[in-house]
Design an enzyme around this catalytic site. Sequence first.
Site, PDB file in Angstrom:
ATOM      1  N   HIS A  62     -10.849  -7.322  12.708  1.00 29.35           N
ATOM      2  CA  HIS A  62     -10.110  -6.332  11.918  1.00 29.35           C
ATOM      3  C   HIS A  62     -11.095  -5.587  11.030  1.00 29.35           C
ATOM      4  O   HIS A  62     -12.181  -6.092  10.732  1.00 29.35           O
ATOM      5  CB  HIS A  62      -9.062  -7.022  11.048  1.00 29.35           C
ATOM      6  CG  HIS A  62      -7.947  -7.650  11.827  1.00 29.35           C
ATOM      7  ND1 HIS A  62      -6.794  -8.099  11.227  1.00 29.35           N
ATOM      8  CD2 HIS A  62      -7.804  -7.896  13.152  1.00 29.35           C
ATOM      9  CE1 HIS A  62      -5.984  -8.597  12.142  1.00 29.35           C
ATOM     10  NE2 HIS A  62      -6.582  -8.488  13.323  1.00 29.35           N
ATOM     11  N   GLU A  64     -11.270  -5.061   7.876  1.00 32.02           N
ATOM     12  CA  GLU A  64     -11.685  -5.810   6.686  1.00 32.02           C
ATOM     13  C   GLU A  64     -12.697  -6.899   7.045  1.00 32.02           C
ATOM     14  O   GLU A  64     -13.687  -7.092   6.337  1.00 32.02           O
ATOM     15  CB  GLU A  64     -10.471  -6.468   5.995  1.00 32.02           C
ATOM     16  CG  GLU A  64      -9.423  -5.484   5.519  1.00 32.02           C
ATOM     17  CD  GLU A  64      -8.286  -5.257   6.501  1.00 32.02           C
ATOM     18  OE1 GLU A  64      -7.165  -4.971   6.054  1.00 32.02           O
ATOM     19  OE2 GLU A  64      -8.524  -5.352   7.732  1.00 32.02           O
ATOM     20  N   CYS A  92      -3.627  -8.122   6.560  1.00 28.36           N
ATOM     21  CA  CYS A  92      -2.832  -9.172   7.187  1.00 28.36           C
ATOM     22  C   CYS A  92      -3.176 -10.506   6.516  1.00 28.36           C
ATOM     23  O   CYS A  92      -4.128 -10.594   5.738  1.00 28.36           O
ATOM     24  CB  CYS A  92      -3.119  -9.215   8.682  1.00 28.36           C
ATOM     25  SG  CYS A  92      -4.738  -9.939   9.089  1.00 28.36           S
ATOM     26  N   CYS A  95      -6.929 -11.503   6.945  1.00 31.73           N
ATOM     27  CA  CYS A  95      -7.843 -10.701   6.130  1.00 31.73           C
ATOM     28  C   CYS A  95      -7.660 -10.984   4.650  1.00 31.73           C
ATOM     29  O   CYS A  95      -8.636 -11.113   3.907  1.00 31.73           O
ATOM     30  CB  CYS A  95      -7.656  -9.218   6.429  1.00 31.73           C
ATOM     31  SG  CYS A  95      -8.144  -8.780   8.112  1.00 31.73           S
TER      32      CYS A  95
END
Length: 153
Positions: A62, A64, A92, A95
């Site tokens: 992701h 992040e 999410c 993260c």
Amino acid sequence: MTTGAGEPVSDPERPEDRGFMALALAEGARASVAFGCVITRGETVLASGRNQGAETADPTAHGEMVAIRRFLAEHGAAALRGTTLYTTGEPCPMCMGAILWCGIGRVVFAASIDRLATRMNQIMISSTELAAAGFAPIAITGGVMEDEAMAQF
């Protein structure tokens, strides 16, 4: 920053937030799924990342996570404490867990989990819910340039 027993602080938008979020949106525009991220301290961008899950076949890539890994490789873990992370979508649970473990001091996101869920599957746990566990102090600012982010998703 926490209040009481470690509850996250809802932090108002600051003058610099839109400029840094524009950089996160530019990262997201280059991703297969429009999640982009920048990590800052003061006026300096120290790392950036974008969702690379499709390209790398890594479901943990992701925006992040990519930015955090890049930051750690260049600056080390201690330097991550107290930084600000800007991301095009509310983090999410994976993260946000990493953000809390790393001691990042502030998260600024554009599109909320609720808004993102109108376009894609999401685990419906907000950043604030995870931060409320009181593991680490954090300030959270949501909705910065949300419409611009949603246009990319």
